[in-house]
Design an enzyme around this catalytic site. Sequence first.
Site, mmCIF file in Angstrom:
data_model
loop_
_atom_site.group_PDB
_atom_site.id
_atom_site.type_symbol
_atom_site.label_atom_id
_atom_site.label_comp_id
_atom_site.label_asym_id
_atom_site.label_seq_id
_atom_site.Cartn_x
_atom_site.Cartn_y
_atom_site.Cartn_z
ATOM 1 N N ASP A 1 -20.035 7.700 25.431
ATOM 2 C CA ASP A 1 -20.414 6.284 25.342
ATOM 3 C C ASP A 1 -21.511 6.049 24.311
ATOM 4 O O ASP A 1 -21.580 4.979 23.691
ATOM 5 C CB ASP A 1 -20.867 5.766 26.702
ATOM 6 C CG ASP A 1 -19.728 5.705 27.719
ATOM 7 O OD1 ASP A 1 -18.566 5.875 27.313
ATOM 8 O OD2 ASP A 1 -20.011 5.486 28.907
ATOM 9 N N LYS B 1 -15.148 11.877 40.085
ATOM 10 C CA LYS B 1 -16.078 11.846 41.224
ATOM 11 C C LYS B 1 -17.334 11.114 40.782
ATOM 12 O O LYS B 1 -18.185 11.665 40.085
ATOM 13 C CB LYS B 1 -16.434 13.247 41.704
ATOM 14 C CG LYS B 1 -17.416 13.248 42.875
ATOM 15 C CD LYS B 1 -17.819 14.653 43.262
ATOM 16 C CE LYS B 1 -18.812 14.641 44.421
ATOM 17 N NZ LYS B 1 -20.119 14.043 44.049
ATOM 18 N N SER C 1 -18.144 15.191 38.667
ATOM 19 C CA SER C 1 -19.511 14.840 39.042
ATOM 20 C C SER C 1 -20.492 14.984 37.881
ATOM 21 O O SER C 1 -20.451 14.221 36.920
ATOM 22 C CB SER C 1 -19.923 15.692 40.243
ATOM 23 O OG SER C 1 -21.122 15.229 40.815
#
Length: 496
Positions: A379, A393, A368
């Site tokens: 990224d 998740k 999460s």
Amino acid sequence: MEEVICFQDETREKEAMLNFRRIHRFWLIGLVIPVCLAGAPVPGLTQQGKKPGLDRPAAGASSGSGKESTAEVEARRMVSELEARIKKQKEELELLKLFASSLAEIERSYVEKVDRRRLIEAAIDGMLSDLDRYSDYIPPQELSAFQTDIESRYGGIGIRVVKKPKDEFLTIITPILGSPSYEAGIPADSWMVRIDEKEAAGITVKQAIEKIKGEIGSEVRITTRDKQNGEEREFRVRRAIVQVRTVLGDQRLATDEWDYFLRDRPGLAGEKIGYVRLNSFGRQTSRELRTALDWLQEGGMRGLILDLRFNPGGLLSAAIEVADLFVDRGLIVRTEGRNAQPKKWMAKRTGTLTGFPMVVLVNDRSASASEIVAACLKDSGRAPVVGERSFGKGSVQNIIQLEKGKSVMKLTTASYYRPNGKNINRLPQHTGKDDWGVRPSPGYEVVMDDTEQREYFLFRQERDVIRKKEAVDPKEKFRDRQLDKAVEFILQKVKK
């Protein structure tokens, strides 16, 4: 269609309907109003459904053209929508009637007496568990513990206890730094044998917590027994608000505060590599982290390892704040849902910490909010990810208050997407070949097996304890291969 339940007598039918009316009478209002509207004249039409003067051709129109006027089309649309609403509400009413009838029959005929609230809560649990594994119902008796997890604070004395196999008493793992138990001097690695005047033999951790918690400012007496010499000591501890830290270091200083530098590993004494563990994402996490980073920078930090292993997540807002500390531009995360407004969170340049290399540690228990941070840093190119693939998740749960705040529902309302546009959620049908979770950067995958993970837990448990000043720290034998790989990356960067 016949009734779902064949009532054996008129009394049962009346009882079920009374039960139905008590629980769902507000639904009847929603049905009666549209029905009344259906019987009322639609604007522009007569009671016979014809527009006044419809039989007389309008000026410029030929009789029998077969074309409907704009008013007639609008009237038909309104009637059609109204009929659809009535049909839907009738179907909902039948389903609610089914539930009420079932509840009444269970209460009347089940072999043992049942508790109505328990049945209703079980029904809510059933509905939510059928949706996904993250939606959940928090009943009143569990709300306090749930809020403690979110807020990372509670009223008590601040000790960590555990039930060890074959032990008669609970073991006090460690007092929490700055808590009433820490100030009172309650020793780590001792047995808790009495709470006030009551023997603590055989009680569970949950039972102990219930006995220790109480009104802020009130006193509780804790009697401990030394595991080595059997000496018992009684401590009078005054309850207070305990703030549980979510930002931890590698080891403790002489003051019992966390040391956020890696010092005792071979060749690292003078390298000034910072190490910060986040065990959850609470309301105070970003503030705690900023304090730790300021301390590290004042000490000349040259590189940083952010450890998110075994971090199950927490607040979305906390994850965004943490990520924003390290990236100065671009998307952090976005969310989308069926009935939720799409949202984007962009990084801000103000307050961003740059100028040093960093790496993120994750494993299969990182979930999460942990995955939001790891995905953003990876990224954006700010930091590589070391360890193993994260949990997967990728959904957001809203906390919805029920019963005026006495209970809450945790409901999945949206999915979140990382900066590269992918949703990391792992669905039940997904396999290891599917695209989910946050994968380690190329060349930085280090997988721990179950045995190695257990050894790591024991290692960290021993290392995190606040010990007596005269106690000697046990020799560490565990080799953390994932941390070794992270250190390797940082050293390559700082020595260039």
